[in-house]
Every structure is written in structure tokens, then in C-alpha cells.
Design a protein around this motif. Structure first.
Motif, PDB file in Angstrom:
ATOM      1  N   ASP A  82      -5.209  21.868  59.886  1.00 16.44           N
ATOM      2  CA  ASP A  82      -5.514  22.033  58.469  1.00 16.44           C
ATOM      3  C   ASP A  82      -6.313  20.821  58.011  1.00 16.44           C
ATOM      4  O   ASP A  82      -6.019  19.692  58.390  1.00 16.44           O
ATOM      5  CB  ASP A  82      -4.229  22.119  57.649  1.00 16.44           C
ATOM      6  CG  ASP A  82      -3.359  23.299  58.050  1.00 16.44           C
ATOM      7  OD1 ASP A  82      -3.885  24.242  58.669  1.00 16.44           O
ATOM      8  OD2 ASP A  82      -2.158  23.269  57.759  1.00 16.44           O
ATOM      9  N   GLY A  83      -7.327  21.086  57.197  1.00 16.17           N
ATOM     10  CA  GLY A  83      -8.131  19.963  56.736  1.00 16.17           C
ATOM     11  C   GLY A  83      -8.894  20.279  55.479  1.00 16.17           C
ATOM     12  O   GLY A  83      -8.785  21.373  54.924  1.00 16.17           O
ATOM     13  N   PRO A  84      -9.694  19.326  55.050  1.00 19.10           N
ATOM     14  CA  PRO A  84     -10.440  19.514  53.803  1.00 19.10           C
ATOM     15  C   PRO A  84     -11.491  20.609  53.957  1.00 19.10           C
ATOM     16  O   PRO A  84     -12.154  20.698  54.988  1.00 19.10           O
ATOM     17  CB  PRO A  84     -11.094  18.146  53.571  1.00 19.10           C
ATOM     18  CG  PRO A  84     -11.181  17.535  54.926  1.00 19.10           C
ATOM     19  CD  PRO A  84      -9.990  18.044  55.686  1.00 19.10           C
ATOM     20  N   ALA A  85     -11.615  21.443  52.948  1.00 21.14           N
ATOM     21  CA  ALA A  85     -12.688  22.436  52.931  1.00 21.14           C
ATOM     22  C   ALA A  85     -13.984  21.706  52.613  1.00 21.14           C
ATOM     23  O   ALA A  85     -14.030  20.871  51.705  1.00 21.14           O
ATOM     24  CB  ALA A  85     -12.398  23.500  51.886  1.00 21.14           C
ATOM     25  N   LEU A  86     -15.036  21.987  53.354  1.00 22.89           N
ATOM     26  CA  LEU A  86     -16.315  21.343  53.106  1.00 22.89           C
ATOM     27  C   LEU A  86     -17.027  22.055  51.972  1.00 22.89           C
ATOM     28  O   LEU A  86     -17.153  23.282  51.984  1.00 22.89           O
ATOM     29  CB  LEU A  86     -17.182  21.366  54.362  1.00 22.89           C
ATOM     30  CG  LEU A  86     -17.005  20.197  55.321  1.00 22.89           C
ATOM     31  CD1 LEU A  86     -15.594  20.128  55.851  1.00 22.89           C
ATOM     32  CD2 LEU A  86     -18.005  20.264  56.442  1.00 22.89           C
ATOM     33  N   ALA A  87     -17.455  21.309  51.001  1.00 19.47           N
ATOM     34  CA  ALA A  87     -18.152  21.862  49.847  1.00 19.47           C
ATOM     35  C   ALA A  87     -19.659  21.890  50.108  1.00 19.47           C
ATOM     36  O   ALA A  87     -20.192  21.069  50.857  1.00 19.47           O
ATOM     37  CB  ALA A  87     -17.863  21.013  48.611  1.00 19.47           C
ATOM     38  N   TYR A  88     -20.342  22.854  49.475  1.00 18.61           N
ATOM     39  CA  TYR A  88     -21.796  22.886  49.536  1.00 18.61           C
ATOM     40  C   TYR A  88     -22.371  21.591  48.974  1.00 18.61           C
ATOM     41  O   TYR A  88     -21.819  21.004  48.036  1.00 18.61           O
ATOM     42  CB  TYR A  88     -22.350  24.043  48.701  1.00 18.61           C
ATOM     43  CG  TYR A  88     -22.328  25.382  49.391  1.00 18.61           C
ATOM     44  CD1 TYR A  88     -22.907  25.570  50.641  1.00 18.61           C
ATOM     45  CD2 TYR A  88     -21.734  26.465  48.780  1.00 18.61           C
ATOM     46  CE1 TYR A  88     -22.893  26.811  51.256  1.00 18.61           C
ATOM     47  CE2 TYR A  88     -21.712  27.711  49.383  1.00 18.61           C
ATOM     48  CZ  TYR A  88     -22.299  27.874  50.622  1.00 18.61           C
ATOM     49  OH  TYR A  88     -22.266  29.098  51.218  1.00 18.61           O
ATOM     50  N   ASN A  89     -23.493  21.161  49.537  1.00 21.34           N
ATOM     51  CA  ASN A  89     -24.264  20.026  49.036  1.00 21.34           C
ATOM     52  C   ASN A  89     -23.479  18.724  49.004  1.00 21.34           C
ATOM     53  O   ASN A  89     -23.729  17.865  48.159  1.00 21.34           O
ATOM     54  CB  ASN A  89     -24.851  20.340  47.662  1.00 21.34           C
ATOM     55  CG  ASN A  89     -25.818  21.498  47.735  1.00 21.34           C
ATOM     56  OD1 ASN A  89     -26.618  21.592  48.668  1.00 21.34           O
ATOM     57  ND2 ASN A  89     -25.753  22.398  46.774  1.00 21.34           N
ATOM     58  N   THR A  90     -22.496  18.571  49.885  1.00 21.03           N
ATOM     59  CA  THR A  90     -21.758  17.320  50.012  1.00 21.03           C
ATOM     60  C   THR A  90     -21.815  16.882  51.472  1.00 21.03           C
ATOM     61  O   THR A  90     -21.546  17.689  52.364  1.00 21.03           O
ATOM     62  CB  THR A  90     -20.286  17.506  49.576  1.00 21.03           C
ATOM     63  OG1 THR A  90     -20.267  17.951  48.213  1.00 21.03           O
ATOM     64  CG2 THR A  90     -19.511  16.207  49.686  1.00 21.03           C
ATOM     65  N   TRP A  91     -22.170  15.637  51.704  1.00 21.93           N
ATOM     66  CA  TRP A  91     -22.243  15.099  53.061  1.00 21.93           C
ATOM     67  C   TRP A  91     -20.861  14.666  53.528  1.00 21.93           C
ATOM     68  O   TRP A  91     -20.112  14.058  52.767  1.00 21.93           O
ATOM     69  CB  TRP A  91     -23.199  13.909  53.116  1.00 21.93           C
ATOM     70  CG  TRP A  91     -24.642  14.306  52.979  1.00 21.93           C
ATOM     71  CD1 TRP A  91     -25.367  14.329  51.832  1.00 21.93           C
ATOM     72  CD2 TRP A  91     -25.511  14.747  54.013  1.00 21.93           C
ATOM     73  NE1 TRP A  91     -26.640  14.761  52.087  1.00 21.93           N
ATOM     74  CE2 TRP A  91     -26.764  15.016  53.427  1.00 21.93           C
ATOM     75  CE3 TRP A  91     -25.362  14.946  55.390  1.00 21.93           C
ATOM     76  CZ2 TRP A  91     -27.857  15.470  54.168  1.00 21.93           C
ATOM     77  CZ3 TRP A  91     -26.451  15.389  56.120  1.00 21.93           C
ATOM     78  CH2 TRP A  91     -27.680  15.646  55.512  1.00 21.93           C
TER      79      TRP A  91
END
Length: 145
Positions: A82-91
Motif C-alpha cells: 500500500d502506498g501513496p496514490a500518484l497525482a497528475y502533474n506531480t513529480w
């Protein structure tokens, strides 16, 4: 896209280095824009490699970090975290470390999961995504060798 095709769900990757590399960490800063996943590869020889996949959307953070062993082109999951969801336009900075039989996965410098497997012992390193996707990579580093 090409000829109106915007995405294909075919895994693809870019690797570099020496097939004799053994204990390495590959780290990259990545941006997901219109893709289902970004990832890293270690110990690649032909159709054999370890891959850390970060599934970007629709996972609600459960099991969205996947560690796989690919042998003769067939993927087997050896870890799901389980981990952080990657957001659009974020490095984000992701890393995959292979030291002996120990495989460790990181997101933004934080250890998010690990597993043991001694099947693959050496190979190239690189990045992965799905074909024709909106995945961007920069600051790619291979540490060790």
C-alpha cells in the motif's frame, strides 16, 4: 498518439548498462500524466528482470505498489504494498534496490515495501511504463553496479 491511438496497455521499458551489474539501486524522478503506471527495472537480461510498478490511479492506495519478477516474459508478483496514490502533474522520486536476494522499493525516499528473491542475479537497469503513455522520467540514476 500515433494515427489517433492515444494509449496501449502494452508494458514497455528502457534499459541501459551492463548485463554483469549485480547489486544496484535505480532511482528516477517521474511524472504520471495520462498513464496507468510508472516503474523501474533491475537485473534485466533478455525477457528476465525485476520490476517495481507504481499504479497511478483508481487503486485507493491499496496494493498499488507492485514488485514483480519477470521470467521469459511472464510476470509473477512477489510483493504488493500500500502506498501513496500518484497525482497528475506531480513529480515523485521512486527507487528499486537489488542487493543480493533483497529487493526494496521506495517512494520519495520512504521504504514502502521489500521482498526476498534470488532468481535473478545480474543485469541492466532502467525505467518502465505502458506503451504510448504520458509517463515522464528525469534524473535517472543507477547506483552501484
Amino acid at each position: 498518439g500515433v494515427d489517433g491511438v492515444t494509449t496501449l496497455d502494452i508494458p514497455t521499458g528502457f534499459v541501459t548498462g551492463d548485463p554483469a551489474w549485480t547489486d544496484v539501486t535505480v532511482r528516477a524522478t517521474t511524472l504520471a500524466r495520462g498513464t496507468q503506471e510508472v516503474g523501474l527495472i533491475v537485473r534485466q537480461n533478455g525477457e528476465n528482470y525485476y520490476r517495481f510498478r507504481v499504479v497511478t490511479f483508481g487503486t485507493e492506495q491499496r496494493g498499488n505498489l507492485i514488485l514483480e519478477k519477470v521470467v521469459n516474459g511472464q510476470a509473477t508478483r512477489i510483493g504488493s504494498f500500500d502506498g501513496p496514490a500518484l497525482a497528475y502533474n506531480t513529480w515523485y522520486t521512486i527507487a528499486l534496490s537489488a542487493q543480493g536476494s533483497s529487493l526494496k522499493c521506495y517512494v520519495n525516499g520512504k521504504l514502502v515495501g521489500s521482498s526476498e528473491d534470488s532468481t535473478l542475479t545480474s543485469g541492466r537497469a532502467g525505467v518502465s511504463t505502458v506503451a504510448m503513455s504520458g509517463a515522464f522520467f528525469k534524473n535517472i540514476q543507477v547506483i552501484g553496479r
